[in-house]
Scaffold this motif. Structure first.
Motif, PDB file in Angstrom:
ATOM      1  N   ALA A 188       0.823  -1.218   0.000  1.00 37.16           N
ATOM      2  CA  ALA A 188       0.000   0.000   0.000  1.00 37.16           C
ATOM      3  C   ALA A 188       0.852   1.261   0.000  1.00 37.16           C
ATOM      4  O   ALA A 188       0.341   2.349   0.165  1.00 37.16           O
ATOM      5  CB  ALA A 188      -0.926   0.001   1.212  1.00 37.16           C
TER       6      ALA A 188
ATOM      7  N   TYR B 112       3.418   1.937  -2.499  1.00 36.72           N
ATOM      8  CA  TYR B 112       4.271   1.903  -3.682  1.00 36.72           C
ATOM      9  C   TYR B 112       3.644   2.640  -4.840  1.00 36.72           C
ATOM     10  O   TYR B 112       3.389   2.065  -5.908  1.00 36.72           O
ATOM     11  CB  TYR B 112       4.589   0.447  -4.045  1.00 36.72           C
TER      12      TYR B 112
ATOM     13  N   PRO C  60      -4.085  -4.889   1.368  1.00 39.40           N
ATOM     14  CA  PRO C  60      -2.752  -4.362   1.694  1.00 39.40           C
ATOM     15  C   PRO C  60      -1.968  -5.400   2.512  1.00 39.40           C
ATOM     16  O   PRO C  60      -2.506  -5.983   3.451  1.00 39.40           O
ATOM     17  CB  PRO C  60      -3.043  -3.131   2.563  1.00 39.40           C
TER      18      PRO C  60
ATOM     19  N   ASP D   1       2.056  -6.466   4.180  1.00 37.52           N
ATOM     20  CA  ASP D   1       3.411  -6.018   4.479  1.00 37.52           C
ATOM     21  C   ASP D   1       4.380  -6.618   3.467  1.00 37.52           C
ATOM     22  O   ASP D   1       4.378  -7.823   3.238  1.00 37.52           O
ATOM     23  CB  ASP D   1       3.787  -6.453   5.900  1.00 37.52           C
TER      24      ASP D   1
ATOM     25  N   ALA E  31       7.617  -7.119   3.340  1.00 38.32           N
ATOM     26  CA  ALA E  31       8.648  -8.067   3.778  1.00 38.32           C
ATOM     27  C   ALA E  31       8.073  -9.472   3.950  1.00 38.32           C
ATOM     28  O   ALA E  31       8.798 -10.456   3.915  1.00 38.32           O
ATOM     29  CB  ALA E  31       9.273  -7.587   5.091  1.00 38.32           C
ATOM     30  N   ALA E  32       6.752  -9.563   4.125  1.00 33.63           N
ATOM     31  CA  ALA E  32       6.151 -10.871   4.378  1.00 33.63           C
ATOM     32  C   ALA E  32       5.217 -11.276   3.247  1.00 33.63           C
ATOM     33  O   ALA E  32       4.391 -12.163   3.403  1.00 33.63           O
ATOM     34  CB  ALA E  32       5.379 -10.838   5.697  1.00 33.63           C
TER      35      ALA E  32
ATOM     36  N   SER F 235       3.135 -14.776   2.664  1.00 34.37           N
ATOM     37  CA  SER F 235       1.678 -14.637   2.728  1.00 34.37           C
ATOM     38  C   SER F 235       1.020 -15.303   1.534  1.00 34.37           C
ATOM     39  O   SER F 235      -0.032 -15.938   1.661  1.00 34.37           O
ATOM     40  CB  SER F 235       1.290 -13.157   2.762  1.00 34.37           C
TER      41      SER F 235
ATOM     42  N   LYS G 213       2.297 -17.773  -0.300  1.00 31.21           N
ATOM     43  CA  LYS G 213       2.453 -19.222  -0.192  1.00 31.21           C
ATOM     44  C   LYS G 213       1.518 -19.806   0.865  1.00 31.21           C
ATOM     45  O   LYS G 213       1.035 -20.930   0.740  1.00 31.21           O
ATOM     46  CB  LYS G 213       3.917 -19.576   0.148  1.00 31.21           C
ATOM     47  N   ALA G 214       1.265 -19.006   1.899  1.00 32.02           N
ATOM     48  CA  ALA G 214       0.411 -19.484   2.978  1.00 32.02           C
ATOM     49  C   ALA G 214      -1.067 -19.380   2.631  1.00 32.02           C
ATOM     50  O   ALA G 214      -1.919 -19.826   3.383  1.00 32.02           O
ATOM     51  CB  ALA G 214       0.697 -18.684   4.248  1.00 32.02           C
TER      52      ALA G 214
ATOM     53  N   LYS H 138      -2.850 -16.659   2.349  1.00 40.37           N
ATOM     54  CA  LYS H 138      -3.559 -15.509   2.896  1.00 40.37           C
ATOM     55  C   LYS H 138      -3.968 -14.561   1.789  1.00 40.37           C
ATOM     56  O   LYS H 138      -4.925 -13.817   1.909  1.00 40.37           O
ATOM     57  CB  LYS H 138      -2.659 -14.780   3.900  1.00 40.37           C
TER      58      LYS H 138
ATOM     59  N   GLN I  99      10.219 -19.653  -5.588  1.00 40.96           N
ATOM     60  CA  GLN I  99       9.144 -19.794  -4.608  1.00 40.96           C
ATOM     61  C   GLN I  99       7.755 -19.730  -5.244  1.00 40.96           C
ATOM     62  O   GLN I  99       6.853 -20.439  -4.815  1.00 40.96           O
ATOM     63  CB  GLN I  99       9.237 -18.653  -3.582  1.00 40.96           C
TER      64      GLN I  99
ATOM     65  N   ARG J  59      12.754  -2.895   2.757  1.00 41.49           N
ATOM     66  CA  ARG J  59      12.990  -4.173   3.408  1.00 41.49           C
ATOM     67  C   ARG J  59      12.335  -5.294   2.595  1.00 41.49           C
ATOM     68  O   ARG J  59      11.177  -5.205   2.220  1.00 41.49           O
ATOM     69  CB  ARG J  59      12.341  -4.096   4.789  1.00 41.49           C
TER      70      ARG J  59
ATOM     71  N   PHE K 121      17.467  -0.519   6.080  1.00 42.93           N
ATOM     72  CA  PHE K 121      16.194  -1.071   5.597  1.00 42.93           C
ATOM     73  C   PHE K 121      15.004  -0.267   6.093  1.00 42.93           C
ATOM     74  O   PHE K 121      14.925   0.099   7.255  1.00 42.93           O
ATOM     75  CB  PHE K 121      16.064  -2.516   6.047  1.00 42.93           C
TER      76      PHE K 121
ATOM     77  N   ASP L 297      10.565   0.405   6.008  1.00 40.28           N
ATOM     78  CA  ASP L 297       9.278  -0.293   5.862  1.00 40.28           C
ATOM     79  C   ASP L 297       8.667  -0.045   4.491  1.00 40.28           C
ATOM     80  O   ASP L 297       7.928  -0.871   3.975  1.00 40.28           O
ATOM     81  CB  ASP L 297       8.258   0.195   6.895  1.00 40.28           C
ATOM     82  N   THR L 298       8.883   1.162   3.969  1.00 40.98           N
ATOM     83  CA  THR L 298       8.277   1.509   2.692  1.00 40.98           C
ATOM     84  C   THR L 298       9.313   2.224   1.834  1.00 40.98           C
ATOM     85  O   THR L 298      10.273   2.789   2.357  1.00 40.98           O
ATOM     86  CB  THR L 298       7.062   2.454   2.868  1.00 40.98           C
TER      87      THR L 298
END
Lengths: 253, 223, 255, 224
Positions: free
Chosen positions: A37, A39, A74, A76, A78-79, A83, A85-86, A88, A105, A143, A166, A168-169
Motif C-alpha cells: 500500500a 508503492y 494491503p 506487508d 517483507a512478508a 503470505s 504461499k500461505a 492468505k 518460490q 525491506r 532497511f 518499511d516503505t
C-alpha cells in the motif's frame, strides 16, 4: 443487573472474536490481490481510502474481462511472498520484480512493465555511483525488496563495504535521502518520479549495476489455471487501448 | 513543508479511522484471551502444586522477558511457519498480545487473590464447599472486582503495544497512517494524528473501565 | 540588649484559612528563660500559632520580632537563619525516616550549618547523649519507640543551638507510659534555662514547669497568668470550665 | 557441525554487534530517562503553575502516544520541522523522553506518599525549599519509587527492540536480517529472545539487589 452487564461484555467480546476470525477465512470465492500500500504509482491507498494505482486498475480490468472477482488486500512487503504461499492472498500485482530467488518460490506472469533500478541522492549532492558504494556510505532501500537481495548478493558479499539501511516503505527510504541521513536510496525509476512529483529534492545518479527488472504478477506454483487466466488477461489488456490510457493516467512515461 | 501539510494529512483521517476497529479488535481479542488464560494461570499459581507453580512461573517469566516485536517475529515467521499453521497477521497479533497479556493478567489476578483475607477460603470450606467451589464462588468474584484497576492499566498498555503489530502489516492505525504517508509524504502530521487517536482511545477505555468498576462495586471493594 | 528585653515578641498575629479565622490578633512576649504553656481546646489555634511563629505558615497580618527585628518580611536565606534560632518540636516527631537517629541529628549541621562531618557527628552524639539515646544512635526511626523518636527530634532541634524552642504538643501522640521519658528531657531543658513555648494538655507538668500559662480559644488569647491562678482561680468562666474538664479527665482517665 | 560453524561464523558476530548496539541504546536512555523523570516528578509537585501545566502536558502526551509512534515522530516526523536526528539519537531521545514520563509518575506518587511533616521538619531546621527536597524528600521518594521505576527500566530493555523500526539496527534488527537472509526464523528469534530474557533477568536481579542495598527500616523491599 450487574450480572447482565458482565454477560453483555462477554457476549460483545465473543462476537468480536468470532467476527474477526470469520473475516479471516471468509470470501473464498474472491481472488485476493496482496499489494504494497506504499508503492505509488503502482499500488497505494487513495484519498478516499481505496486501493488505487496502475496495477490496481489493470487487475480490475483483467478481472472484468476474465470474469473473476477480485479483492485488494494491503500486505506487508517483507512478508508478502510467505503470505502468498500461505494462502492468505492469492496473487501479487504490486510492481513486483521478477527475480530468480522469487521464481524459486512462486510463478510469475509474463512481464508487463520494465523498470530501471537507480541510485537516488539529494538534489544538491555531488556524488557518483562509485562514491556511493564506498565504505561507510549508507544506502537505504525497501525491506525485503529485490534491490536489497541483489545488493547483498552482488555487492556486499563481493567485498563492498557500504552500509544498507532497511525501511518499511519505499517512500520512507527516499524521504531519508531528502533528509540527508543516508547517502542514497536504491529504488526504481517510477518510485523516483513519484517522489519528485511530490516535491522531494532528490535526483538520480544512474544505474548501480542491477540489471533492469521486469514486473510481473506472482501466483502460487500450484495455481497454474489462475496463472493462465492472468496471462491471458494481461495479453488482452496490452492489446486494448485501455493500456495506453492507463499509462497516461498514471503518468508512467 | 509544514504549511498546509496537516490538511493533506487530515484528508487521510477517514481511512485511518477505519483502522480503529482493527486496533480495538486486536486489543479486546488479546485482553479476552489474556483474561481466560490469566485466570487459569493465577488460580494455578496460588493453589497449584509446586511443580505447577514452577511451570506457571516459567511461563510468566518467558512472556514478560521477551520483547513484543521479537515474539511477533518468532510466532509469525518461526513457530507458526514450522507448525505449517497459516494464520493471518491479525490473528497472530491477537495470539501473541494475548499470551503476553495472560502473563501480566495472571499477576494482577494473583495479587488480587492474595490480598483477600485468608478467612474467606476457610469460611467457604467451613460451610462444606470443595476447594474448586470455594475458588469459583467466593474467591474469584471478590478477586476479579479488585483486579479492575489493574485491567484498566493493562488495557492502556495493550492498546499502545498494538501499534507494534504494524511490523506484521496488520491494517491497524499505524499501518494505515503509513499507507496515507506513502501518497502524501506528510509523516509528521500523520504520526501526530495517530498519536492523538490513541490518546482518545486510552481516555475512552479507562473511562469505561472506571464505569464498570463502579457498576460492579460492592461496599468495601472500592479502590 | 538588657536582661528584661524580650527575645521573641508576637504582635497582633492574624491567620485565616479560606473563610475561617484561625488566629485573630495574638500578642505575646518571650523573655530569656521563659517557659510559656499554651492550653485550650483543640482547634483553638495553638498549633497554627506555633507554626506561624516558626514561619512554617505565613501569617496574614501582625509582626514577629526576634531581638527586636521584624522577621515576617524575611525572605529565603534570612528565614532559614531565623528558623535555626527557633527550634520546633512537632506533635508527630517528623523524624526523617530514611536516616538513622544520629544522621537525623547530623543532617541539619552538615547541610544547613555546613559543619564538617566529623565535627557534626561529635556534636550529634553529644546531643543524643543529652536525651539519653547515645546507644540508639544507629537505629532508624522505624526501629524506635514513640518516646525515643520524640527525644531524637528534640536532640535534632537542640543541635542547631536554638535560642527558643517551640513545642507543639510533644507528648500527645505518645502512649501514656512513654510520655514520662519525653517530659523528663523537657524538664532537663528547662532546668538548663532554655526559653520555651509549649502547647500541651499535661496540666500537672505545666503547673510544675511554666511561669505563665496562656489559655487560647477560637484563635484568641482568653486569659493568661501564673499556673496557680490559671488552674485554680481563673477569672474567666471559659478558662475555669476548660480547666475543670481537663482536671476531670485526669482524675477519671477512662472518661 | 555445519550448524555449529554457521552459528559461530555468521550468527554470533552479528548478534554480538546487535547486542552491543542494544546496550548502547539502553544504558544512556535509562540514565537520562531516570534523571529527567525525577526532575519532572519533582516539578509536578513543587513547580509553579506554569511549570506544573507544562510538565503535566508533557507526561500526558508521552504516556498517551504509543512509543512506536513517538519513535517514528522523532525520526521521520522531525525533519519536517528541520530537525534531523540519526537513528541512534532518535531512538535514545525517544526512549529517554518516554520513560521519563513514566518515571515521573512513580516519583510523583512517591513524593505524595511522604508525610507533609518531613518537609516542615526540614524547614524548621533551617533547610531551604530546594535543600529540603534534595536532602530529605527525594532520598525517601526514590526509595519508594524504586519498584515502579525498576519495572520501567525492565520495560526499556524490551522496548529497545523498537529501535529497529527506525533503522537503528540493534539485537532484534540483526536477528531479523539474519533470519530473512538464511530463512532460519525459528532458531534466530529463539536465540534473540533468550538474550533478552537473560538481560531482563539480570536487570531484575540487579534491581532487587539495589533495592535491598538502599533499603532502610520502614523502606524495605516487599518480597512476593
Amino acid at each position: 443487573m450487574k450480572k447482565k452487564s458482565l454477560r453483555m461484555i462477554a457476549l460483545i467480546i465473543t462476537c468480536m472474536l468470532l467476527g474477526a476470525a470469520g473475516s479471516a477465512w471468509s470470501g473464498a470465492k474472491v481472488y485476493i490481490n496482496g499489494f504494497d500500500a506504499a508503492y505509488p504509482p503502482f499500488t497505494f491507498i487513495d484519498k478516499s481510502g481505496k486501493p488505487a494505482g496502475f496495477d490496481i486498475d489493470a487487475v480490475n480490468w483483467i478481472a472484468k474481462q476474465m470474469k473473476f472477482n477480485v479483492k485488494h488486500q494491503p500486505t506487508d512487503w517483507a512478508a508478502i511472498v510467505p503470505s502468498l504461499k500461505a494462502g492468505k492472498i492469492d496473487f501479487i500485482a504490486s510492481g513486483m520484480s521478477i527475480t530468480p530467488e522469487r521464481q524459486a518460490q512462486v510463478n510469475f506472469t509474463e512481464p508487463y512493465w520494465q523498470v530501471i533500478q537507480l541510485l537516488v541522492v539529494k538534489k544538491d549532492a555531488n556524488l557518483t555511483v562509485k562514491q556511493c558504494l564506498e565504505p561507510g556510505r549508507k544506502i537505504g532501500l525497501l525491506r525485503g525488496s529485490a534491490e536489497s537481495k541483489w545488493l547483498t548478493d552482488h555487492m556486499l558479499k563481493k567485498g563492498y563495504k557500504f552500509e544498507l539501511r532497511f525501511y518499511d516503505t519505499t517512500p520512507l527510504a527516499i524521504e531519508d535521502v531528502a533528509n540527508g541521513r543516508i547517502d542514497a536510496a536504491a529504488v526504481s525509476n517510477t518510485a523516483l518520479k513519484e517522489a519528485r512529483d511530490k516535491g522531494l529534492p532528490v535526483k538520480s545518479i544512474g544505474r548501480y549495476g542491477q540489471p533492469d527488472v521486469n514486473y510481473g504478477y506472482a501466483v502460487r506454483k500450484e495455481d497454474t489455471g489462475f496463472l493462465k487466466t492472468l496471462n491471458e488477461g494481461l495479453r488482452k489488456l496490452k492489446a486494448s487501448p485501455y493500456w495506453q490510457e492507463l499509462i497516461k493516467k498514471w503518468d508512467m512515461k | 513543508m509544514i504549511g498546509n501539510g496537516w490538511k493533506e494529512a487530515l484528508e487521510g483521517l477517514p481511512y485511518i479511522l477505519q483502522g480503529t476497529w482493527v486496533t480495538l479488535a486486536v486489543v479486546f481479542g488479546a485482553l479476552a484471551l489474556g483474561l481466560v488464560l490469566g485466570l487459569v494461570l493465577a488460580v494455578g499459581h496460588v493453589y497449584g502444586k509446586p511443580a505447577v507453580r514452577r511451570g506457571i512461573g516459567l511461563y510468566v517469566w518467558f512472556f514478560r522477558g521477551i520483547p513484543l516485536l521479537v515474539l511477533l517475529f518468532l510466532f509469525y515467521f518461526g513457530i507458526l511457519g514450522a507448525l505449517k499453521l497459516e494464520l493471518s497477521p491479525f490473528v497472530v497479533a491477537i495470539i501473541v498480545l494475548g499470551l503476553i497479556s495472560s502473563a501480566y493478567q495472571s499477576q494482577i489476578i494473583r495479587g488480587a487473590i492474595k490480598s483477600l483475607p485468608e478467612g474467606q477460603m476457610k469460611a467457604a470450606r467451613a460451610i462444606g464447599m470443595s476447594d474448586r467451589q470455594a475458588i469459583v464462588f467466593t474467591i474469584l468474584p471478590q478477586a476479579l472486582r479488585l483486579a479492575i484497576p489493574g485491567w484498566s492499566n493493562e488495557y492502556t498498555v495493550i492498546l499502545k503495544d498494538s501499534a507494534v503489530t504494524y511490523a506484521l502489516g496488520v491494517a491497524e492505525l499505524m499501518t494505515r497512517a503509513h499507507h496515507v504517508a506513502a501518497r502524501t509524504y506528510q509523516h509528521f502530521w500523520l504520526y501526530i494524528l495517530v498519536g492523538i487517536i490513541f490518546m482518545v482511545l486510552t481516555f475512552c477505555g479507562t473511562r469505561a473501565m472506571a464505569m464498570i468498576e463502579k457498576k460492579v462495586a460492592i461496599k468495601g471493594y472500592s479502590r | 540588649m538588657t536582661a528584661d528585653e524580650p527575645i521573641l515578641v508576637v504582635q497582633d498575629l492574624r491567620k485565616r484559612f479560606a473563610e475561617k479565622e484561625i488566629l485573630r490578633g495574638i500578642s505575646l512576649q518571650l523573655h530569656r528563660g521563659d517557659i510559656k504553656v499554651l492550653i485550650g481546646p483543640s482547634g483553638a489555634g495553638k498549633s497554627t500559632l506555633l507554626h506561624c511563629i516558626n514561619l512554617l505558615l505565613p501569617a496574614d497580618d501582625g509582626r514577629i520580632l526576634l531581638h527586636g527585628r521584624d522577621v515576617t518580611g524575611f525572605r529565603k536565606r534570612r528565614v532559614y537563619e531565623y528558623r535555626q534560632k527557633v527550634g520546633m518540636i512537632f506533635q508527630d516527631f517528623n523524624l526523617f525516616d530514611h536516616l538513622t537517629a544520629l544522621r537525623n541529628v547530623m543532617i541539619g549541621l552538615v547541610r544547613v550549618k555546613k559543619i564538617p562531618k566529623n565535627e557534626a557527628r561529635r556534636r550529634a552524639l553529644r546531643e543524643l547523649e543529652r536525651v539519653g539515646l547515645a546507644e540508639h544512635a544507629d537505629q532508624y526511626p522505624a526501629e524506635l519507640s514513640g518516646g525515643q523518636k520524640q527525644r531524637v527530634s528534640i536532640a535534632r532541634a537542640l543541635a542547631m543551638e536554638p535560642e527558643v524552642m517551640l513545642l507543639d504538643e510533644p507528648t500527645s501522640s505518645l502512649d501514656p507510659e512513654l510520655t514520662g521519658e519525653v517530659l523528663t528531657v523537657i524538664q532537663d531543658l528547662a532546668a538548663a534555662g532554655m526559653t520555651m513555648m509549649m502547647a500541651t494538655h499535661q496540666f500537672d507538668f505545666a503547673e510544675s514547669l511554666a511561669n505563665e500559662i496562656i489559655f487560647m480559644e477560637d484563635g484568641a488569647i482568653v486569659e493568661k497568668g501564673t499556673p496557680q491562678k490559671m488552674l485554680y482561680a481563673a477569672e474567666n468562666l471559659r478558662t475555669r470550665e476548660f480547666c475543670a474538664r481537663i482536671h476531670g479527665y485526669w482524675e477519671n482517665p477512662e472518661r | 557441525m555445519d550448524e555449529f560453524l554457521f552459528l559461530r561464523q555468521e550468527v554470533a558476530p552479528a548478534l554480538m554487534s546487535g547486542l552491543w548496539m542494544s546496550i548502547r541504546l539502553i544504558l544512556p536512555s535509562a540514565v537520562c530517562g531516570l534523571a529527567l523523570g525525577v526532575l519532572v516528578g519533582v516539578l509536578r509537585i513543587y513547580g509553579n503553575h506554569f511549570l506544573k501545566a507544562l510538565v503535566g502536558t508533557y507526561v500526558l502526551f508521552f504516556r498517551g502516544f504509543p512509543l512506536l509512534v513517538q519513535l517514528y515522530l522523532w525520526y521521520f516526523g522531525l525533519p519536517h520541522v528541520g530537525i534531523y536526528l540519526s537513528p541512534y539519537m532518535a531512538a535514545v531521545i525517544g526512549f529517554s523522553l518516554c520513560s521519563a514520563a513514566y518515571h515521573s509518575e512513580y516519583v510523583r506518587g512517591a513524593i505524595l506518599s511522604i508525610k507533609k511533616g518531613q518537609m516542615m521538619a526540614a524547614k524548621s531546621l533551617g533547610f531551604s525549599h530546594t535543600g529540603a527536597i534534595f536532602y530529605i524528600i527525594l532520598p525517601q521518594a526514590i526509595r519508594r519509587a524504586l519498584p515502579g521505576s525498576g519495572n520501567e527500566l525492565i520495560y526499556l530493555i524490551k522496548y529497545s527492540s523498537l529501535a529497529y523500526m527506525v533503522t537503528c539496527i540493534e539485537l532484534t534488527g540483526e536477528g531479523k536480517i539474519l533470519a530473512s537472509a538464511y530463512f532460519k526464523y525459528m532458531e534466530i528469534f529463539m536465540i534473540v529472545g533468550a538474550i533478552y530474557l537473560l538481560m531482563v533477568s539480570l536487570a531484575t536481579w540487579g534491581l532487587n539487589r539495589l533495592e535491598d542495598f538502599v533499603a532502610v527500616p520502614g523502606f524495605e523491599r516487599i518480597h512476593d
